[in-house]
Scaffold this motif. Structure first.
Motif, short mmCIF file in Angstrom:
data_model
loop_
_atom_site.label_atom_id
_atom_site.label_comp_id
_atom_site.label_asym_id
_atom_site.label_seq_id
_atom_site.Cartn_x
_atom_site.Cartn_y
_atom_site.Cartn_z
N LEU A 19 0.82 -1.20 0.00
CA LEU A 19 0.00 0.00 0.00
C LEU A 19 0.86 1.26 0.00
CD1 LEU A 19 -2.83 1.17 0.11
CD2 LEU A 19 -2.71 1.07 2.58
N GLY A 20 1.98 1.24 0.73
CA GLY A 20 2.87 2.39 0.77
C GLY A 20 3.41 2.75 -0.61
N ASP A 21 3.74 1.74 -1.41
CA ASP A 21 4.23 1.99 -2.76
C ASP A 21 3.14 2.56 -3.65
OD1 ASP A 21 6.63 0.98 -1.92
OD2 ASP A 21 6.39 -0.96 -2.92
N ALA A 22 1.94 2.01 -3.54
CA ALA A 22 0.82 2.50 -4.35
C ALA A 22 0.46 3.93 -3.97
CB ALA A 22 -0.38 1.58 -4.19
N MET A 23 0.43 4.23 -2.68
CA MET A 23 0.10 5.58 -2.23
C MET A 23 1.21 6.56 -2.60
SD MET A 23 -2.90 5.56 -1.10
CE MET A 23 -2.95 7.20 -0.43
N GLY A 24 2.45 6.07 -2.57
CA GLY A 24 3.57 6.94 -2.93
C GLY A 24 3.44 7.45 -4.35
N ARG A 25 3.03 6.59 -5.25
CA ARG A 25 2.85 7.01 -6.64
C ARG A 25 1.73 8.05 -6.76
NH1 ARG A 25 2.78 1.08 -8.49
NH2 ARG A 25 4.95 0.54 -8.21
#
Length: 169
Positions: A19-25
């Protein structure tokens, strides 16, 4: 024959993504608009900033000098709790040194106060709680009356009341 995708079609990863990677984008354009190359300075602020500024201030934006090709460092604007502005202005070089030490190069040349105030835990909004009426309370008691263990019955009753009190959307 392979199907051609348009340029606007999102790239599929065909795997689970944290989720952190998806939100980062999703958040990167907003951080870039505020002058941050990445979200590291905001997300790691409690470990970057010296005490007590890790609790009373938060990075607002980075402003880079215009027109200078070899500009060393940006101006870091901080949101601060009321009453801490003078201390931040006084300890600006110490805060800048702490940020630069964390990143390993001169990222921040000076620290200034932002006009926006900082309110800690502003994301945690108090939810309005609806009281349950007598019919809901009776429904909960009827649902748990067959449970033999008194402790479990009371726990389930408390859970049912908590669920009924949740804010309805």
């Amino acid at each position: 024959m392979p199907i051609k995708q348009s340029k606007d079609a999102p790239k599929r990863l065909n795997r689970t993504v944290p989720l952190g990677d998806a939100m980062g984008r999703l958040l990167e354009p907003a951080f870039r608009k505020r002058g941050f190359a990445s979200r590291d300075i905001v997300t790691h602020w409690p470990s970057i900033a010296p005490s007590p500024y890790d609790r009373v201030a938060m990075p607002d934006r980075l402003a880079w000098p215009r027109g200078e090709k070899r500009a060393e460092g940006a101006t870091l604007y901080l949101r601060a709790l009321p009453g801490h502005g003078t201390a931040i202005a006084h300890d600006g070089p110490r805060i800048a040194a702490s940020v630069n030490r964390y990143f390993g190069y001169v990222l921040v040349a000076q620290v200034r106060l932002s006009a926006e105030p900082f309110t800690p835990h502003s994301a945690a909004k108090a939810q309005s709680v609806d009281e349950i009426d007598a019919s809901q309370r009776r429904h909960i008691e009827d649902s748990v009356q067959d449970v033999e263990d008194e402790g479990l019955r009371e726990a389930l009753k408390g859970l049912g009341e908590a669920l009924m009190k949740r804010r309805r959307k």
